[in-house]
Design an enzyme around this catalytic site. Structure first.
Site, PDB file in Angstrom:
ATOM      1  N   SER A 185       5.641  -2.566  -7.022  1.00 33.18           N
ATOM      2  CA  SER A 185       4.624  -3.460  -7.597  1.00 33.18           C
ATOM      3  C   SER A 185       3.338  -2.672  -7.793  1.00 33.18           C
ATOM      4  O   SER A 185       3.068  -1.713  -7.061  1.00 33.18           O
ATOM      5  CB  SER A 185       4.350  -4.623  -6.636  1.00 33.18           C
ATOM      6  OG  SER A 185       3.183  -5.328  -7.038  1.00 33.18           O
ATOM      7  N   TYR A 218       2.502  -7.065   1.900  1.00 33.93           N
ATOM      8  CA  TYR A 218       3.274  -6.885   0.660  1.00 33.93           C
ATOM      9  C   TYR A 218       2.899  -5.552  -0.001  1.00 33.93           C
ATOM     10  O   TYR A 218       3.770  -4.762  -0.377  1.00 33.93           O
ATOM     11  CB  TYR A 218       2.972  -8.059  -0.271  1.00 33.93           C
ATOM     12  CG  TYR A 218       3.663  -8.007  -1.601  1.00 33.93           C
ATOM     13  CD1 TYR A 218       4.992  -8.398  -1.740  1.00 33.93           C
ATOM     14  CD2 TYR A 218       2.989  -7.581  -2.743  1.00 33.93           C
ATOM     15  CE1 TYR A 218       5.624  -8.363  -2.972  1.00 33.93           C
ATOM     16  CE2 TYR A 218       3.609  -7.536  -3.976  1.00 33.93           C
ATOM     17  CZ  TYR A 218       4.928  -7.935  -4.089  1.00 33.93           C
ATOM     18  OH  TYR A 218       5.550  -7.895  -5.312  1.00 33.93           O
TER      19      TYR A 218
END
Ligand SMILES: NC(=O)c1ccc[n+]([C@@H]2O[C@H](COP(=O)([O-])OP(=O)(O)OC[C@H]3O[C@@H](n4cnc5c(N)ncnc54)[C@H](OP(=O)(O)O)[C@@H]3O)[C@@H](O)[C@H]2O)c1
Length: 280
Positions: free
Chosen positions: A155, A168
């Site tokens: 990401s 995350y």
């Protein structure tokens, strides 16, 4: 003679896609099937996987289903089941991933000092530890393949500072690091390894934001292209990384983020609405 367009084809390639029950993973599965790959698909939800499988079968190839919960590291053996069913493995798009979530399924967006350790551990278990286990299981099959490609769905959060999503972001940064290390370590075995780093993409994972007008507007004010990515756009990049079209590309993080990672120093003059986040 092969045309440039032909190099995006994956005819006969044996490919496993994790997190294929919905969102980006489902779109990746469809793109690889369209390019001619034979597929194995994984996720926890067997019913949703079957729905992906029906859509994949429309491209002429009946996929193998290898469900499993990657919160349990032993379930990474699903890679072996996939490779045995397909007769080997040329492509692995490891896409399964999570945000920290409450029991009711809503994401926990909190600065690190307020994030419960349990939430950190859950995210790192699925996003990082399972990634490592999946890679370890995949190695012998990828090394035996003539030309192998491993794509880790990271990401842009692993590339830029991402407050309130530290767990995350750290797990996604670790995937980028892993892709770089494995690309070097496994290069002589003919295995290419790259990280694909999408920005804000319209899926279940981001429903908390794309269904919330003010939050969506605020997030998009920081995206130069000014819109959400669609899963099919991420899938097109995954197909590039999986296919011979990217045959000389390894160890890279491909930022598919609408420009969110490009600093503009404020000079673009894009107006920013007030932040909807009240930081505790
Ligand atoms: N959406 C974005 O804006 C965005 C941006 C950058 C990167 N990404 C990354 O892209 C990947 C896919 O995200 P998405 O947006 O498509 O999310 P999503 O709609 O929530 O889908 C996540 C996928 O992962 C699977 N999964 C979740 N937990 C799992 C577990 N414990 N074991 C096995 N499979 C599991 C889910 O299937 P089941 O629930 O059926 O298990 C589902 O197929 C993730 O790695 C995410 O971090 C997303």
């Amino acid at each position: 003679m092969n045309t440039t367009l032909d190099t995006f084809r994956l005819d006969g390639a044996r490919a496993l896609v994790t997190g294929a029950s919905r969102g980006i993973g489902r779109a990746v599965a469809l793109a690889l099937a369209e390019a001619g790959a034979r597929l194995a698909l994984s996720a926890r939800s067997e019913q949703a996987l079957k729905e992906t499988a029906e859509q994949v079968a429309a491209h002429g190839t009946e996929p193998v289903l290898v469900p499993g919960d990657l919160a349990d590291l032993a379930q990474a053996a699903l890679v072996d089941r996939a490779a045995e069913a397909l007769g080997g493995l040329d492509v692995l798009v490891h896409n399964a991933g999570i945000l920290p979530t409450r029991p009711d399924g809503t994401p926990i967006l909190l600065p690190l000092q307020h994030l419960p350790q349990r939430a950190w551990d859950e995210v790192l278990a699925v996003n990082l530890n399972a990634t490592v286990a999946i890679c370890r299981h995949a190695y012998p099959y990828l090394a035996a393949a003539e030309r192998a490609s491993l794509v880790l769905m990271s990401s842009v959060a692993g590339w830029i500072g991402t407050p309130m999503m530290e767990a995350y972001a750290a797990s996604k940064a670790a995937q980028i690091s892993l892709a770089r290390s494995l690309a070097v370590g496994w290069g002589r075995q003919g295995i290419r390894v790259n990280a694909l780093c999408p920005g804000w993409t319209r899926t279940d994972m981001t429903a908390f934001a794309h269904t919330n007008g003010p939050l969506s507007d605020w997030l998009l004010a920081h995206v130069p292209l000014g819109r959400w990515a669609e899963p099919a756009e991420v899938a097109a990049a995954a197909l590039y990384l999986a296919s011979p079209a990217s045959g000389y590309l390894t160890g890279q993080a491909l930022l598919l983020d609408g420009g969110v990672s490009v600093p503009d120093g404020g000079l673009a003059g894009i107006p920013k609405p007030p932040s909807p986040f009240a930081v505790p």
